[in-house]
Enzyme design. Structure first.
Site, PDB file in Angstrom:
ATOM      1  N   TRP A  90       0.897  -1.245  -0.143  1.00 36.67           N
ATOM      2  CA  TRP A  90      -0.073  -0.121   0.011  1.00 36.67           C
ATOM      3  C   TRP A  90       0.775   1.411  -0.074  1.00 36.67           C
ATOM      4  CZ3 TRP A  90      -4.233  -0.538  -2.212  1.00 36.67           C
ATOM      5  CH2 TRP A  90      -5.022  -1.697  -2.025  1.00 36.67           C
ATOM      6  N   ASP A 160      -1.878   6.534   6.386  1.00 38.47           N
ATOM      7  CA  ASP A 160      -2.981   5.929   5.805  1.00 38.47           C
ATOM      8  C   ASP A 160      -3.467   4.756   6.812  1.00 38.47           C
ATOM      9  OD1 ASP A 160      -4.651   3.934   4.595  1.00 38.47           O
ATOM     10  OD2 ASP A 160      -3.165   3.344   2.640  1.00 38.47           O
ATOM     11  N   LYS A 184     -12.316  -1.791   5.867  1.00 41.83           N
ATOM     12  CA  LYS A 184     -11.821  -2.954   6.623  1.00 41.83           C
ATOM     13  C   LYS A 184     -12.214  -2.649   7.929  1.00 41.83           C
ATOM     14  CE  LYS A 184      -8.756  -3.369   3.364  1.00 41.83           C
ATOM     15  NZ  LYS A 184      -7.874  -2.463   2.739  1.00 41.83           N
TER      16      LYS A 184
HETATM   17  C1  LIG Z   1      -7.364  -1.763   1.575  1.00 39.67           C
HETATM   18  C2  LIG Z   1      -6.272  -0.581   1.707  1.00 39.67           C
HETATM   19  C3  LIG Z   1      -6.448   0.470   0.808  1.00 39.67           C
HETATM   20  C4  LIG Z   1      -7.137   0.418  -0.432  1.00 39.67           C
HETATM   21  O1  LIG Z   1      -8.342   0.642  -0.189  1.00 39.67           O
HETATM   22  P1  LIG Z   1      -9.378   1.203  -1.432  1.00 39.67           P
HETATM   23  O2  LIG Z   1     -10.625   1.739  -0.858  1.00 39.67           O
HETATM   24  O3  LIG Z   1      -9.685  -0.021  -2.139  1.00 39.67           O
HETATM   25  O4  LIG Z   1      -8.689   2.234  -2.217  1.00 39.67           O
HETATM   26  C5  LIG Z   1      -5.584   1.389   0.956  1.00 39.67           C
HETATM   27  N1  LIG Z   1      -4.615   1.434   2.216  1.00 39.67           N
HETATM   28  C6  LIG Z   1      -4.573   0.401   2.835  1.00 39.67           C
HETATM   29  C7  LIG Z   1      -3.869   0.487   4.201  1.00 39.67           C
HETATM   30  C8  LIG Z   1      -5.505  -0.766   2.930  1.00 39.67           C
HETATM   31  O5  LIG Z   1      -5.763  -1.782   3.825  1.00 39.67           O
END
Ligand SMILES: *Cc1c(COP(=O)(O)O)cnc(C)c1O
Length: 349
Positions: A90, A160, A184
């Site tokens: 990521w 993030d 998530k």
């Molecule tokens: C799942 C995830 C993303 C991407 O999420 P999207 O909504 O599909 O763009 C980005 N960063 C992390 C840490 C993630 O777990």
């Protein structure tokens, strides 16, 4: 996954939410009822994370990856650059996106080791004109946990937290901006939460920005510049209420630590399974593991499914197996997985 009690609540409210005779999906986003919902969600999130008044809380539509572009677009002026700490798939993707549209550099990377450990501070390299430093505290795909602090408190930190927001305590004042895709740990997909320092917003030059991608504009309109993903906001409010009822973020963190410890201890004691990630850098929320004989992994997944244990396949980028232990995963879920893993190893080992 979402807690069963939330799903039941939502089901019951689908035909009649707050006495309106319809679902929250069917009411306008500028109605007093929806504005009230959004206000409640913001207050609760502020409480749960002790977000100072000097920060804005935004509920934006779109995937978390929209932020990979929005952060550099908003905060990198000509002649500036940003440092990215590359510790997994990521953060690598965020770095790639920033480099594509603006100037960015890599602080340090563990890519050549396959992202199984976090680079040590001795490897860090910084550039003078850094407008921000970026990292991913929980690398969801690689199962890596990463701590990072800015060497210069004047340079804002961007994180993030898509797979860890509300699952562990954080000190919001350490950050310039935090974002988290909701899918998530918080709600259904399509909502991204952004916590951003107000005085950093004033630096944004809106002239070159599409309006929807302008944090300052979104903040001025209290996340209601356009229609936000209303149902997702409703789900997020339910989750915030649930986390509060569980005892808040500290209580979630204790449970999450227990869940992860059970699983890692079992894997480390086994000669059938192993965890490729360095012990010091293992994620609390995504436990990546493998079987010593990789041919057994498809059989493991098949047998797990028969036992009602789903979503154990590692991400397609890394393969292997992965158990995600987000807030809604109960302790019994981990116990059930452990008993299945033990049984499978006995039969196949
Ligand atoms: C799942 C995830 C993303 C991407 O999420 P999207 O909504 O599909 O763009 C980005 N960063 C992390 C840490 C993630 O777990």
């Amino acid at each position: 996954m979402l807690p069963q009690e939330i799903l039941e609540d939502v089901q019951a409210e689908l035909l009649n939410w707050r006495g309106l005779g319809m679902s929250v999906m069917e009411i306008g986003h500028r109605t007093p009822e929806f504005m009230q919902l959004l206000a409640e969600a913001k207050v609760l999130l502020r409480q749960l994370l002790q977000i100072p008044d000097t920060y804005e809380v935004l509920f934006l539509g779109g995937a978390a990856r929209t932020q990979f572009g929005m952060v550099p677009l908003n905060f990198l002026a000509p002649g500036e650059t940003a440092g990215y700490f590359v510790t997994g798939i990521w953060s690598a993707m965020a770095y790639q996106e920033a480099s594509r549209i603006k100037n960015a550099y890599c602080i340090a990377s563990s890519q050549s080791q396959g992202y199984i450990k976090v680079p040590s501070p001795r490897e860090y390299q910084f550039q003078d004109n850094s407008a921000y430093l970026y990292f991913t505290p929980n690398e969801t795909i690689n199962g890596v946990r990463c701590d990072f602090t800015s060497p210069d408190p004047q340079v804002p930190l961007v994180a993030d937290m898509t797979s860890c927001l509300l699952a562990e305590p954080i000190q919001v004042s350490n950050y310039g901006l935090i974002f988290a895709g909701a899918q998530k740990n918080i709600a259904n997909s399509g909502l991204t939460l952004v916590i951003v320092k107000k005085d950093w917003l004033s630096k944004i030059n809106s002239e070159q920005l599409p309006s929807m991608l302008d944090y300052r504009l979104q903040a001025e309109h209290h996340s209601l510049y356009a229609t936000p993903p209303t149902f997702n906001c409703y789900m997020a409010l339910k989750m915030f209420q649930w986390v509060k009822k569980q005892g808040g973020v500290d209580a979630m963190y204790k449970k999450n630590q227990w869940k992860a410890r059970q699983l890692y201890d079992f894997i480390d004691a086994s000669n059938f399974y192993y965890c490729p990630v360095d012990k010091a850098d293992r994620s609390l929320f995504n436990v990546c593991f493998r079987t010593e004989d990789p041919k057994l992994e498809p059989l493991f997944l098949e047998a797990a499914k028969e036992h009602g244990l789903l979503a154990l396949k590692g991400h397609r980028e890394v393969g292997g197996l992965r158990a995600s232990l987000y807030n809604a995963m109960p302790l019994e879920g981990v116990e059930k997985l452990l008993s299945f893993m033990d049984d499978f190893a006995r039969r196949r080992g």
